[in-house]
Scaffold this motif. Structure first.
Motif, PDB file in Angstrom:
ATOM      1  N   HIS A  94      25.370   6.155  41.867  1.00  0.00           N
ATOM      2  CA  HIS A  94      24.524   6.790  42.874  1.00  0.00           C
ATOM      3  C   HIS A  94      23.998   8.158  42.485  1.00  0.00           C
ATOM      4  O   HIS A  94      23.219   8.744  43.236  1.00  0.00           O
ATOM      5  CB  HIS A  94      25.265   6.837  44.203  1.00  0.00           C
ATOM      6  N   LEU A  95      24.395   8.682  41.339  1.00  0.00           N
ATOM      7  CA  LEU A  95      23.751   9.889  40.818  1.00  0.00           C
ATOM      8  C   LEU A  95      22.815   9.566  39.659  1.00  0.00           C
ATOM      9  O   LEU A  95      22.304  10.473  39.001  1.00  0.00           O
ATOM     10  CB  LEU A  95      24.793  10.925  40.384  1.00  0.00           C
ATOM     11  N   ASP A  96      22.602   8.270  39.402  1.00  0.00           N
ATOM     12  CA  ASP A  96      21.700   7.868  38.322  1.00  0.00           C
ATOM     13  C   ASP A  96      20.269   8.305  38.639  1.00  0.00           C
ATOM     14  O   ASP A  96      19.847   8.304  39.797  1.00  0.00           O
ATOM     15  CB  ASP A  96      21.699   6.352  38.145  1.00  0.00           C
ATOM     16  N   THR A  97      19.545   8.661  37.586  1.00  0.00           N
ATOM     17  CA  THR A  97      18.118   8.938  37.699  1.00  0.00           C
ATOM     18  C   THR A  97      17.378   7.975  36.780  1.00  0.00           C
ATOM     19  O   THR A  97      17.595   7.969  35.570  1.00  0.00           O
ATOM     20  CB  THR A  97      17.796  10.386  37.302  1.00  0.00           C
ATOM     21  N   TRP A  98      16.512   7.148  37.356  1.00  0.00           N
ATOM     22  CA  TRP A  98      15.723   6.171  36.579  1.00  0.00           C
ATOM     23  C   TRP A  98      14.289   6.666  36.458  1.00  0.00           C
ATOM     24  O   TRP A  98      13.690   7.135  37.423  1.00  0.00           O
ATOM     25  CB  TRP A  98      15.725   4.816  37.269  1.00  0.00           C
ATOM     26  N   ILE A  99      13.751   6.536  35.239  1.00  0.00           N
ATOM     27  CA  ILE A  99      12.345   6.846  34.974  1.00  0.00           C
ATOM     28  C   ILE A  99      11.767   5.660  34.202  1.00  0.00           C
ATOM     29  O   ILE A  99      12.388   5.160  33.260  1.00  0.00           O
ATOM     30  CB  ILE A  99      12.191   8.137  34.160  1.00  0.00           C
ATOM     31  N   HIS A 100      10.582   5.231  34.588  1.00  0.00           N
ATOM     32  CA  HIS A 100       9.985   4.036  33.990  1.00  0.00           C
ATOM     33  C   HIS A 100       8.657   4.382  33.311  1.00  0.00           C
ATOM     34  O   HIS A 100       7.929   5.284  33.751  1.00  0.00           O
ATOM     35  CB  HIS A 100       9.768   2.970  35.065  1.00  0.00           C
ATOM     36  N   PHE A 101       8.369   3.634  32.252  1.00  0.00           N
ATOM     37  CA  PHE A 101       7.131   3.816  31.499  1.00  0.00           C
ATOM     38  C   PHE A 101       6.469   2.450  31.321  1.00  0.00           C
ATOM     39  O   PHE A 101       7.143   1.455  31.053  1.00  0.00           O
ATOM     40  CB  PHE A 101       7.404   4.441  30.126  1.00  0.00           C
ATOM     41  N   ASP A 102       5.161   2.433  31.465  1.00  0.00           N
ATOM     42  CA  ASP A 102       4.398   1.205  31.264  1.00  0.00           C
ATOM     43  C   ASP A 102       3.273   1.492  30.286  1.00  0.00           C
ATOM     44  O   ASP A 102       2.457   2.401  30.518  1.00  0.00           O
ATOM     45  CB  ASP A 102       3.835   0.703  32.592  1.00  0.00           C
ATOM     46  N   ALA A 103       3.252   0.750  29.186  1.00  0.00           N
ATOM     47  CA  ALA A 103       2.245   0.962  28.148  1.00  0.00           C
ATOM     48  C   ALA A 103       0.995   0.156  28.478  1.00  0.00           C
ATOM     49  O   ALA A 103       1.073  -1.049  28.714  1.00  0.00           O
ATOM     50  CB  ALA A 103       2.798   0.551  26.783  1.00  0.00           C
ATOM     51  N   LYS A 104      -0.149   0.810  28.496  1.00  0.00           N
ATOM     52  CA  LYS A 104      -1.425   0.152  28.769  1.00  0.00           C
ATOM     53  C   LYS A 104      -2.424   0.572  27.694  1.00  0.00           C
ATOM     54  O   LYS A 104      -2.809   1.734  27.624  1.00  0.00           O
ATOM     55  CB  LYS A 104      -1.965   0.552  30.149  1.00  0.00           C
TER      56      LYS A 104
END
Length: 728
Positions: free
Chosen positions: A452-462
Motif C-alpha cells: 500500500h505504499l507502492d508507487t506505480w508509473i506507466h509508460f506507453d511507447a507510440k
C-alpha cells in the motif's frame, strides 16, 4: 490527365504513372498516407495488381484507379500482371510524411542489437554452440537474423572494422625446423652451436680457416629454426567462420524465400538482400589474408584480440547480434526488410524499454537483476513478451532509505476486486508497455502493509505524433504526442491500483510535456520525446532521466504528500465487504466528513445534568481514578459532544448533541463547587470545556441509544459521526 508527378519504369519498357489528387501532396515523390491516381502502361491489358490493398481499381479496368500507400514507408514493389501472364514489377519509393523511418529504423536496430550483443558477450551463447555453419536454421529465424545483419552491414563503422582487419590482420610468428647445408652460411646462435657438436652426423675434418675452433670435425648439414609469419590464428579463424556462417545463412534464406509465397514485394526484397550479403561475405573470404586460415573448431572464449582489438571487437559484437536472432519472440510484423510503420512501432516499444533500463541503472549505479535475453534452442530469445519474465529489479538507497525498484515490459494488470493485490486493475484488464514500481523497504509506518505504499508509473511507447499542433497555438511545439495517446494515460493512471503517473514515449523533438496534479512531481501524466540518433545517441534521454531522478527523490521522502496520501487512502478505504459503507443523514455542522468527525460520548449524572445544561459546560474527571482522562487522550480533540444519562428506572437516554466551543481547561473541585456544581465528594481535578447545543432534536440526528457504544462504567467514549449518526 495532367502531367504525372511520378513515373516508375521497368526493365520491360512498361511504366506506372502516378498523379496527385489531394491538395498539399508532394509533387516530386510519393508520400505516406497520400492518395494518387494511377495508370499502368503494359503491352497487354492489366488483369491483376499486387499488393491489392494499396489499389482501388476502376470498375471497368485494372489499368487505372487510385493508388493508396497508406502507412507503408520505404519501397513498395508493385507487380502488374498482363493478359499474357507476364509479370512486371515497379518499385515505388514511399517517403515518410513525418519521420525518416528508414534511418531511424536502422538506428533502432543497432541500439537494440548492442544490448543483445552485450548479453551474449557477458554470458552464455558463444561457448556453448557448435561452431560449424548451419544451413538448417528455422526460416523465420534466419529471415529476421538477416534483416538485422543487413542493417549492420550498411553501417559505416562495420565497414571500417572489416577494412581494419584486412589492412592489419592478426598474425603469429611460427618457428619452423629445417636442415640446411653448412656451406650456405648460418646465423650464429645457441642452436647452431649445439648442432655443430652433436655426434653421429656425417662430417668432414675442420677446415684450416676454422682451426681455432675446438672441433676436429664439422657436420655437412645443420638443423635450425626459421621464423615464419602466419595468419592462421584463432581470431582469424573466428572471422572466417563468422563470414562463412553469414554466407550460409543468406544462401539458405534465399532458397526459402524462393520456395515460399511471401508476396512479390517481400520476396524480391528478401532475395536482393540475401544476394547482397552473400557478395559482401565472399569479398572478405576471397581476400589473400584468409587464403591460409583454417576452420575454427573451438570458440576462442576470452581471446584478448577478439575482445579488445579494433576491427575484431566489432565483428564479435555483430556475430553476437546475428546469433541472438534479435526477434525470436519480438514479433515484428510485415516485411522485415522494409521499415513499415507497424514493425518500426513494435521495435520502438522494445527500444524504449531498454532506454528505461539504462536510465534507472545509471541513477541506481548498478545493473539490474533479471534476464532480458535468455538462451533458446535456436540461439537467443528477446524476453520482452512475458510480463513477469521480463522484470528488471534494483535495490537502491536514497536519503537514508532503502527502496526496491521493479520494471516490467507488457505486464498485464488483471481485474481484481481486492485492493490488497499487488498487480491489479479495479475495473478491467489492462497492459501498458512498461510499468515501474517503487516500494519503500525501510522507514515504513508500522501500520503500512505491502503493497500500500507502492508507487506505480506507466509508460506507453507510440511511434507517432501530432505534427499539426503548431496550427492550433504557435507556442505549442511542432511535434507533440497525439491527444488521443495522452488521454489514454488517464486510463492507465486511474484504472491500475496505486498508480501515480502515466506517460507517453514518442519519437518527437523538443521539451517534454508534463502535467502534475499538485506541487509534487506525482501524481501526473504527460509525454516524453525519445528519439534514436546515430552513434548510439538518444535524444530526450536526459529529460526522462531527470524525471525518474525526481521520482526517486519523492518516493524516498518519508514526509512527502505522495506517501501520506497513500497511507491514509489505505486506512480510510478499508472496510468490511459484508457491511459496506453506512449512509447517514446530511447535516450542516460538520467540519470534516462523517467518518473523520470525532465525537466524544460522555455520561452526566442526573444530579449534575441541570448544572451542565444551564451553564453549557461539560466536565471530565482528570485525576487518577477509574474513568478519568489525561490531557493527552485523543478524545479531547473531538469537536462534538454527545451526552447521555439515566432515568429513575435506570434506563439510558440521550440528552443532547453539543458542539464544543472552547478549549479544555483544568479546574479544581473547589472552583466548580463555588459555581454551584454538585461534586458530591467526587474527583479533585476536572477538565472543563464550553459547549453549545445543536439546534436540532438529538433523536432525529443520532441512532437509537441501544445501538451506541455506551461504556458500562460511565467512562467517556470515543467515536465518529459516521458511527453514531442516524441514517433517516
Amino acid at each position: 490527365m495532367s502531367a504525372p508527378m511520378v513515373v516508375v519504369g521497368s526493365d520491360l519498357g512498361s511504366r506506372l504513372l502516378l498523379y496527385p489528387i489531394r491538395a498539399g501532396d508532394n509533387s516530386s515523390h510519393v508520400s505516406e498516407g497520400g492518395t494518387y491516381k494511377y495508370r499502368v502502361e503494359l503491352p497487354t491489358e492489366v488483369v491483376r495488381l499486387e499488393p491489392s490493398e494499396c489499389f482501388e481499381v476502376d470498375p471497368d479496368s485494372y489499368t487505372t484507379g487510385r493508388f493508396l500507400p497508406k502507412n507503408h514507408v520505404g519501397t513498395i514493389s508493385v507487380v502488374a500482371t498482363g493478359e499474357d501472364g507476364v509479370e512486371v514489377t515497379f518499385d515505388v519509393e514511399v517517403h515518410s510524411a513525418k519521420l525518416e523511418y528508414e534511418t531511424e529504423y536502422r538506428w533502432l536496430l543497432e541500439q537494440v542489437a548492442d544490448h543483445a550483443a552485450e548479453a551474449v558477450l557477458q554470458g552464455f551463447a558463444p561457448s556453448s554452440r557448435p561452431f560449424t555453419p548451419n544451413p538448417e536454421e528455422p526460416g523465420e529465424l534466419a529471415y529476421r537474423s538477416l534483416a538485422f545483419l543487413a542493417a549492420r552491414f550498411r553501417d559505416p563503422a562495420f565497414h571500417a572494422a572489416i577494412a581494419q582487419i584486412l589492412r592489419s590482420p592478426h598474425r603469429r610468428w611460427d618457428a619452423i625446423p629445417e636442415v640446411r647445408p653448412l656451406a650456405t652460411g648460418l646465423r650464429s646462435g645457441p642452436g647452431v652451436a649445439r648442432a655443430l657438436v652433436r655426434p653421429g652426423r656425417r662430417s668432414s675434418p675442420t677446415p684450416t680457416a676454422l682451426a681455432h675452433l675446438p672441433i676436429s670435425v664439422l657436420p655437412h648439414r645443420v638443423e635450425t629454426l626459421r621464423n615464419e609469419v602466419t595468419y592462421d590464428t584463432n581470431p582469424n579463424r573466428f572471422v572466417r567462420f563468422v563470414f562463412q556462417h553469414w554466407q550460409s545463412l543468406a544462401t539458405n534464406l534465399r532458397y526459402q524465400i524462393q520456395m515460399r509465397n511471401t508476396g512479390a514485394g517481400p520476396q524480391r526484397r528478401g532475395i536482393a538482400e540475401a544476394d547482397w550479403i552473400i557478395e559482401r561475405c565472399e569479398e572478405v573470404l576471397s581476400s589473400p589474408q584468409f587464403a591460409e586460415v583454417g576452420q575454427m573448431r573451438v570458440f576462442p572464449h576470452g581471446d584478448p584480440v577478439l575482445l579488445g582489438q579494433a576491427g575484431y571487437r566489432e565483428i564479435l559484437r555483430t556475430f553476437a547480434l546475428s546469433e541472438a536472432s534479435m526477434s525470436l519472440d519480438a514479433s515484428l510484423e510485415d516485411d522485415i526488410f522494409s521499415a513499415t510503420q507497424r514493425n518500426i512501432a513494435t521495435l520502438y516499444e522494445y527500444w524504449t524499454f531498454l532506454m528505461l533500463v539504462d536510465c534507472i541503472s545509471e541513477l541506481c549505479g548498478t545493473q539490474p537483476k533479471g534476464v532480458l535475453f535468455s538462451p533458446s534452442e535456436a540461439g537467443l530469445s528477446l524476453v520482452l513478451k512475458e510480463g513477469s519474465a521480463s522484470k528488471m529489479s534494483w535495490i537502491h538507497e536514497r536519503a537514508g532509505r532503502q527502496i526496491s525498484i521493479d520494471l516490467w515490459f507488457n505486464q498485464t494488470f488483471p481485474r481484481r476486486e481486492s485492493d490488497g493485490a499487488e498487480i491489479a486493475s479495479w475495473a478491467s484488464s489492462i497492459r501498458p508497455d512498461a510499468s515501474l514500481r517503487i516500494r519503500p523497504e525501510t522507514g515504513r509506518p508500522t501500520a503500512a502493509a505491502d503493497p500500500h505504499l507502492d508507487t506505480w508509473i506507466h509508460f506507453d511507447a507510440k511511434f507517432r505524433m501530432d505534427a499539426e499542433s503548431s496550427q492550433i497555438a504557435e507556442k505549442e511545439p511542432k511535434e507533440t504526442a497525439k491527444r488521443s495517446d495522452l488521454l489514454k494515460m488517464h486510463a492507465y493512471r486511474d484504472l491500475i491500483r496505486r498508480s501515480a503517473g502515466a506517460y507517453v514515449l514518442y519519437p518527437g523533438a523538443g521539451e517534454p510535456h508534463r502535467q502534475q496534479e499538485f506541487h509534487e512531481v506525482l501524481p501526473g501524466i504527460g509525454a516524453f520525446p525519445l528519439r534514436p540518433g546515430p552513434n548510439g545517441v538518444v535524444q530526450g534521454q536526459d529529460a526522462l532521466r531527470d524525471f525518474l531522478n525526481e521520482t526517486l527523490d519523492l518516493t524516498s521522502n518519508q514526509a512527502s504528500i505522495n506517501e501520506r496520501r497513500r497511507f491514509w487512502e489505505r486506512e480510510h478505504t478499508r472496510q468490511d465487504p459484508l457491511k459496506g459503507t453506512r449512509s447517514v443523514r446530511a447535516v450542516d455542522f460538520l467540519a470534516t466528513p462523517p467518518a473523520d468527525e470525532q465525537v466524544l460520548i460522555g455520561y452526566v449524572r442526573p444530579a449534575q445534568l441541570e448544572w451542565v445544561l444551564r451553564n453549557r459546560r461539560y466536565n471530565l474527571r482528570a485525576d487518577l481514578r477509574r474513568g478519568s482522562v489525561s490531557s493527552t487522550d485523543a478524545l479531547l480533540a473531538a469537536p462534538l459532544v454527545l451526552l447521555w444519562s439515566r432515568r429513575e428506572d435506570g434506563e439510558p437516554y440521550l440528552v443532547q448533541l453539543f458542539e464544543r466551543t472552547g478549549p479544555w481547561q483544568i479546574v479544581s473541585a473547589a472552583e466548580l463547587a463555588a459555581e454551584g456544581y454538585p461534586t458530591g465528594g467526587g474527583a479533585s481535578v476536572y477538565l472543563v470545556s464550553a459547549i453549545n447545543p445543536v439546534t436540532e432534536v438529538v433523536e432525529s440526528l443520532v441512532r437509537h441509544v441501544d445501538s451506541l457504544p455506551l461504556p458500562a462504567d460511565h467512562a467517556p467514549a470515543y467515536s465518529t459521526w459516521a458511527q453514531v449518526a442516524s441514517s433517516h
